[in-house]
Design a protein around this motif. Structure first.
Motif, PDB file in Angstrom:
ATOM      1  N   GLY A  56       0.779  -1.233   0.000  1.00 43.61           N
ATOM      2  CA  GLY A  56       0.000   0.000   0.000  1.00 43.61           C
ATOM      3  C   GLY A  56       0.809   1.281   0.000  1.00 43.61           C
ATOM      4  N   HIS A  57       2.130   1.180  -0.112  1.00 48.32           N
ATOM      5  CA  HIS A  57       3.011   2.354  -0.155  1.00 48.32           C
ATOM      6  C   HIS A  57       3.636   2.454  -1.544  1.00 48.32           C
ATOM      7  CE1 HIS A  57       2.790   2.905   4.199  1.00 48.32           C
ATOM      8  NE2 HIS A  57       2.801   1.579   4.250  1.00 48.32           N
ATOM      9  N   TRP A  58       3.793   3.692  -2.040  1.00 49.36           N
ATOM     10  CA  TRP A  58       4.336   3.924  -3.382  1.00 49.36           C
ATOM     11  C   TRP A  58       5.762   4.437  -3.321  1.00 49.36           C
ATOM     12  CZ3 TRP A  58       2.539   2.570  -7.993  1.00 49.36           C
ATOM     13  CH2 TRP A  58       1.210   2.180  -8.080  1.00 49.36           C
ATOM     14  N   TYR A  59       6.602   3.887  -4.216  1.00 44.97           N
ATOM     15  CA  TYR A  59       8.002   4.302  -4.343  1.00 44.97           C
ATOM     16  C   TYR A  59       8.307   4.457  -5.830  1.00 44.97           C
ATOM     17  CZ  TYR A  59       7.906   2.462   0.361  1.00 44.97           C
ATOM     18  OH  TYR A  59       7.560   2.231   1.663  1.00 44.97           O
ATOM     19  N   CYS A  60       9.255   5.329  -6.154  1.00 43.31           N
ATOM     20  CA  CYS A  60       9.582   5.549  -7.565  1.00 43.31           C
ATOM     21  C   CYS A  60      10.324   4.359  -8.150  1.00 43.31           C
ATOM     22  CB  CYS A  60      10.383   6.842  -7.744  1.00 43.31           C
ATOM     23  SG  CYS A  60      11.960   6.857  -6.884  1.00 43.31           S
ATOM     24  N   GLY A  61      10.974   3.561  -7.335  1.00 38.85           N
ATOM     25  CA  GLY A  61      11.692   2.381  -7.801  1.00 38.85           C
ATOM     26  C   GLY A  61      12.079   1.481  -6.653  1.00 38.85           C
ATOM     27  N   ALA A  62      12.676   0.360  -6.992  1.00 36.94           N
ATOM     28  CA  ALA A  62      13.068  -0.621  -5.977  1.00 36.94           C
ATOM     29  C   ALA A  62      14.083  -0.059  -4.995  1.00 36.94           C
ATOM     30  CB  ALA A  62      13.614  -1.869  -6.664  1.00 36.94           C
ATOM     31  N   HIS A  63      14.990   0.801  -5.458  1.00 35.48           N
ATOM     32  CA  HIS A  63      16.002   1.368  -4.568  1.00 35.48           C
ATOM     33  C   HIS A  63      15.344   2.109  -3.408  1.00 35.48           C
ATOM     34  CE1 HIS A  63      18.654   4.578  -3.091  1.00 35.48           C
ATOM     35  NE2 HIS A  63      19.614   3.673  -3.241  1.00 35.48           N
ATOM     36  N   CYS A  64      14.367   2.941  -3.706  1.00 34.13           N
ATOM     37  CA  CYS A  64      13.692   3.697  -2.650  1.00 34.13           C
ATOM     38  C   CYS A  64      12.889   2.767  -1.740  1.00 34.13           C
ATOM     39  CB  CYS A  64      12.799   4.784  -3.241  1.00 34.13           C
ATOM     40  SG  CYS A  64      13.727   6.249  -3.767  1.00 34.13           S
ATOM     41  N   ALA A  65      12.270   1.735  -2.310  1.00 34.39           N
ATOM     42  CA  ALA A  65      11.523   0.781  -1.488  1.00 34.39           C
ATOM     43  C   ALA A  65      12.463   0.062  -0.525  1.00 34.39           C
ATOM     44  CB  ALA A  65      10.796  -0.223  -2.376  1.00 34.39           C
ATOM     45  N   ARG A  66      13.614  -0.382  -1.039  1.00 41.60           N
ATOM     46  CA  ARG A  66      14.599  -1.051  -0.171  1.00 41.60           C
ATOM     47  C   ARG A  66      15.140  -0.102   0.888  1.00 41.60           C
ATOM     48  NH1 ARG A  66      16.133  -3.243  -5.226  1.00 41.60           N
ATOM     49  NH2 ARG A  66      17.886  -1.787  -5.329  1.00 41.60           N
ATOM     50  N   SER A  67      15.293   1.165   0.525  1.00 40.50           N
ATOM     51  CA  SER A  67      15.783   2.158   1.493  1.00 40.50           C
ATOM     52  C   SER A  67      14.806   2.353   2.649  1.00 40.50           C
ATOM     53  CB  SER A  67      16.027   3.506   0.803  1.00 40.50           C
ATOM     54  OG  SER A  67      17.070   3.398  -0.140  1.00 40.50           O
ATOM     55  N   GLU A  68      13.550   2.031   2.404  1.00 38.14           N
ATOM     56  CA  GLU A  68      12.524   2.126   3.449  1.00 38.14           C
ATOM     57  C   GLU A  68      12.319   0.783   4.154  1.00 38.14           C
ATOM     58  OE1 GLU A  68      10.602   4.882   4.533  1.00 38.14           O
ATOM     59  OE2 GLU A  68      12.194   5.951   3.450  1.00 38.14           O
ATOM     60  N   GLY A  69      13.231  -0.185   3.909  1.00 38.86           N
ATOM     61  CA  GLY A  69      13.190  -1.464   4.600  1.00 38.86           C
ATOM     62  C   GLY A  69      12.345  -2.524   3.947  1.00 38.86           C
ATOM     63  N   LYS A  70      11.853  -2.296   2.742  1.00 42.08           N
ATOM     64  CA  LYS A  70      11.064  -3.309   2.050  1.00 42.08           C
ATOM     65  C   LYS A  70      12.003  -4.301   1.401  1.00 42.08           C
ATOM     66  CE  LYS A  70       7.561  -0.782   3.114  1.00 42.08           C
ATOM     67  NZ  LYS A  70       6.788  -1.084   4.293  1.00 42.08           N
ATOM     68  N   ALA A  71      11.812  -5.585   1.666  1.00 38.65           N
ATOM     69  CA  ALA A  71      12.733  -6.620   1.189  1.00 38.65           C
ATOM     70  C   ALA A  71      12.190  -7.300  -0.061  1.00 38.65           C
ATOM     71  CB  ALA A  71      12.947  -7.657   2.278  1.00 38.65           C
ATOM     72  N   GLY A  72      13.117  -7.769  -0.904  1.00 35.79           N
ATOM     73  CA  GLY A  72      12.764  -8.570  -2.070  1.00 35.79           C
ATOM     74  C   GLY A  72      12.179  -7.791  -3.228  1.00 35.79           C
ATOM     75  N   ILE A  73      12.332  -6.486  -3.243  1.00 35.47           N
ATOM     76  CA  ILE A  73      11.776  -5.661  -4.302  1.00 35.47           C
ATOM     77  C   ILE A  73      12.842  -5.451  -5.372  1.00 35.47           C
ATOM     78  CG2 ILE A  73      10.651  -3.476  -4.857  1.00 35.47           C
ATOM     79  CD1 ILE A  73       9.179  -5.311  -2.794  1.00 35.47           C
ATOM     80  N   VAL A  74      12.474  -5.705  -6.631  1.00 35.55           N
ATOM     81  CA  VAL A  74      13.396  -5.510  -7.746  1.00 35.55           C
ATOM     82  C   VAL A  74      12.695  -4.722  -8.845  1.00 35.55           C
ATOM     83  CG1 VAL A  74      14.782  -7.571  -7.281  1.00 35.55           C
ATOM     84  CG2 VAL A  74      12.817  -7.719  -8.800  1.00 35.55           C
ATOM     85  N   ASP A  75      13.468  -3.893  -9.553  1.00 39.06           N
ATOM     86  CA  ASP A  75      12.944  -3.198 -10.731  1.00 39.06           C
ATOM     87  C   ASP A  75      12.875  -4.178 -11.886  1.00 39.06           C
ATOM     88  OD1 ASP A  75      12.590  -0.506  -9.788  1.00 39.06           O
ATOM     89  OD2 ASP A  75      14.776  -0.290  -9.773  1.00 39.06           O
ATOM     90  N   ARG A  76      11.874  -4.030 -12.735  1.00 44.28           N
ATOM     91  CA  ARG A  76      11.744  -4.843 -13.934  1.00 44.28           C
ATOM     92  C   ARG A  76      12.250  -4.017 -15.105  1.00 44.28           C
ATOM     93  NH1 ARG A  76      11.454  -9.300 -11.447  1.00 44.28           N
ATOM     94  NH2 ARG A  76       9.535  -9.749 -10.371  1.00 44.28           N
ATOM     95  N   VAL A  77      13.174  -4.579 -15.880  1.00 44.26           N
ATOM     96  CA  VAL A  77      13.707  -3.870 -17.039  1.00 44.26           C
ATOM     97  C   VAL A  77      13.520  -4.707 -18.287  1.00 44.26           C
ATOM     98  CG1 VAL A  77      15.339  -2.461 -15.807  1.00 44.26           C
ATOM     99  CG2 VAL A  77      16.028  -4.711 -16.566  1.00 44.26           C
TER     100      VAL A  77
END
Length: 77
Positions: A56-77
């Motif tokens: 339920g939280h929005w981030y511009c990319g996986a880096h920002c999500a991980r910086s907020e402690g969210k684990a296992g998030i990867v960008d799709r390219v």
């Protein structure tokens, strides 16, 4: 003609965006982005691309999500 809800311009080529049961009127895409784009909860930039939604939280990319402690998030390219 319809008045843009962001800048107030009364423009003959304004357009509507229907989202989540509401109707928004804009005179240009920049006003629509200003009003509608979610904000990254880490770096505070407006998310204009896909972004990443985690629990339920929005981030511009996986880096920002991980910086907020969210684990296992990867960008799709």
């Amino acid at each position: 003609m319809a008045r843009c809800e962001v800048c107030g311009n009364d423009y003959s080529m304004s357009f509507e965006v229907h989202a989540q049961g509401a109707v928004h009127v804009f005179d240009c895409f920049s006003c629509a982005i200003h009003r509608m784009a979610p904000i990254c909860e880490h770096c505070r930039c407006q998310i204009i691309g896909q972004g990443v939604e985690v629990e339920g939280h929005w981030y511009c990319g996986a880096h920002c999500a991980r910086s907020e402690g969210k684990a296992g998030i990867v960008d799709r390219v």
